[in-house]
Write a protein that holds these residues in place. Structure first.
Motif, short mmCIF file in Angstrom:
data_model
loop_
_atom_site.label_atom_id
_atom_site.label_comp_id
_atom_site.label_asym_id
_atom_site.label_seq_id
_atom_site.Cartn_x
_atom_site.Cartn_y
_atom_site.Cartn_z
N UNK A 54 0.83 -1.21 0.00
CA UNK A 54 0.00 0.00 0.00
C UNK A 54 0.86 1.26 0.00
N UNK A 55 2.07 1.16 0.53
CA UNK A 55 3.02 2.28 0.41
C UNK A 55 3.40 2.48 -1.05
N UNK A 56 3.59 1.36 -1.77
CA UNK A 56 4.05 1.44 -3.16
C UNK A 56 3.03 2.12 -4.06
N UNK A 57 1.75 2.01 -3.72
CA UNK A 57 0.72 2.64 -4.54
C UNK A 57 0.24 3.97 -3.96
N UNK A 58 0.91 4.45 -2.91
CA UNK A 58 0.63 5.78 -2.40
C UNK A 58 -0.54 5.90 -1.46
N UNK A 59 -0.97 4.80 -0.83
CA UNK A 59 -2.09 4.87 0.10
C UNK A 59 -1.62 5.09 1.52
N UNK A 60 -0.49 4.49 1.88
CA UNK A 60 0.07 4.62 3.22
C UNK A 60 1.46 5.23 3.17
N UNK A 61 1.88 5.75 4.30
CA UNK A 61 3.23 6.31 4.44
C UNK A 61 3.78 5.88 5.79
N UNK A 62 4.91 5.15 5.77
CA UNK A 62 5.57 4.74 7.01
C UNK A 62 6.63 5.77 7.37
N UNK A 63 6.49 6.36 8.54
CA UNK A 63 7.43 7.38 8.99
C UNK A 63 8.34 6.77 10.05
N UNK A 64 9.62 6.85 9.81
CA UNK A 64 10.60 6.24 10.70
C UNK A 64 10.44 6.74 12.13
N UNK A 65 10.23 5.81 13.04
CA UNK A 65 10.13 6.16 14.45
C UNK A 65 8.80 6.77 14.85
N UNK A 66 7.87 6.92 13.91
CA UNK A 66 6.58 7.53 14.23
C UNK A 66 5.40 6.59 14.03
N UNK A 67 5.44 5.78 12.96
CA UNK A 67 4.34 4.87 12.72
C UNK A 67 3.86 4.93 11.28
N UNK A 68 2.64 4.46 11.06
CA UNK A 68 2.06 4.37 9.72
C UNK A 68 0.93 5.38 9.61
N UNK A 69 0.91 6.12 8.51
CA UNK A 69 -0.07 7.18 8.32
C UNK A 69 -0.78 7.02 6.97
N UNK A 70 -2.00 7.50 6.92
CA UNK A 70 -2.72 7.57 5.65
C UNK A 70 -2.08 8.70 4.83
N UNK A 71 -1.82 8.41 3.58
CA UNK A 71 -1.12 9.38 2.73
C UNK A 71 -2.10 10.14 1.84
N UNK A 72 -1.84 11.41 1.64
CA UNK A 72 -2.65 12.21 0.72
C UNK A 72 -2.47 11.69 -0.70
#
Length: 243
Positions: A54-72
């Motif tokens: 889901x990161x590869x298709x731009x739905x999620x964004x994993x932030x180092x040390x912060x967690x997983x976020x919904x991506x714009x």
């Protein structure tokens, strides 16, 4: 017997369903990995694989040390994953041009009554920059792209702006291999001058016709044997496929 769905695909579906059920918006965090895996009844490994796809298709964004976020939403993943075969497929270029023509010709008339004097002046400057560069034998891709984005700005439609940008960029990439030395730069620049003049006149029909002529020229350059417009007089066919 139905084929078994891979665990990572199940994870993708479950994560997207979680985002929808909880009405998460761009920038909102998902629960910690352990909690999310437990809630979804899957292993952390399967969850991680689902997150990666889901990161590869731009739905999620994993932030180092912060967690997983919904991506714009952006079109970045589309650009990055365009099939290589598309770049050498002439029919793909024609298909894209057909869709782009329908979009821009269909909406440009609405701009006539909504563009401000400041926006028209900005378009005029861009068109004149194109003319100057064309006379000097220089290309003007940046000005061309900015022109089309600026043209539809008065409609205040962010999705339209993204589509125009996507179509322009993909079209440029598809025909880029033909080489800028074969573009009829002056004709392309004058097409944009004609669009500005129609906009200054404030006539929707004239503006739509100017845009139609611009795309008709592009179509002729792609396929001069079959794309002549029977409703308009024959004109010399330039050698450009510049958008």
């Amino acid at each position: 017997m139905a084929a078994r769905i891979p665990a990572y695909r199940q994870a993708q579906t479950s994560i997207k369903q979680y985002i929808e059920d909880h009405q998460l918006q761009p920038g909102d965090p998902l629960p910690p990995e352990g909690q999310l895996a437990k809630d979804m009844g899957m292993s952390r490994l399967s969850l991680r694989e689902g997150v990666k796809t889901l990161e590869a298709v731009g739905i999620l964004e994993a932030r180092q040390g912060e967690g997983i976020y919904v991506k714009a939403f952006t079109f970045d993943s589309i650009f990055e994953n365009l099939p290589y075969s598309l770049a050498s497929d002439g029919q793909s270029l024609r298909d894209l041009l057909q869709v782009r023509t329908a979009l821009e010709e269909g909406l440009v008339g609405m701009v006539a009554s909504q563009a401000s004097p400041e926006q028209i002046a900005e378009l005029d400057i861009l068109a004149q920059q194109m003319v100057k560069k064309a006379c000097d034998g220089q290309t003007f891709e940046d000005e061309d792209r900015e022109f089309h984005l600026t043209l539809y700005r008065p409609l205040n439609n962010p999705f339209l702006n993204r589509l125009v940008e996507l179509f322009w960029e993909v079209f440029r990439r598809l025909h880029g291999s033909e080489g800028v030395t074969h573009w009829n730069l002056e004709q392309t620049a004058q097409d944009h001058v004609a669009i500005v003049e129609a906009l200054q006149a404030g006539k929707a029909s004239q503006l739509t016709k100017a845009m139609h002529n611009h795309f008709r020229q592009i179509k002729q350059r792609l396929d001069p044997q079959t794309s002549a417009d029977p409703q308009t007089p024959d004109q010399p066919v330039p050698q450009s496929t510049h958008p």
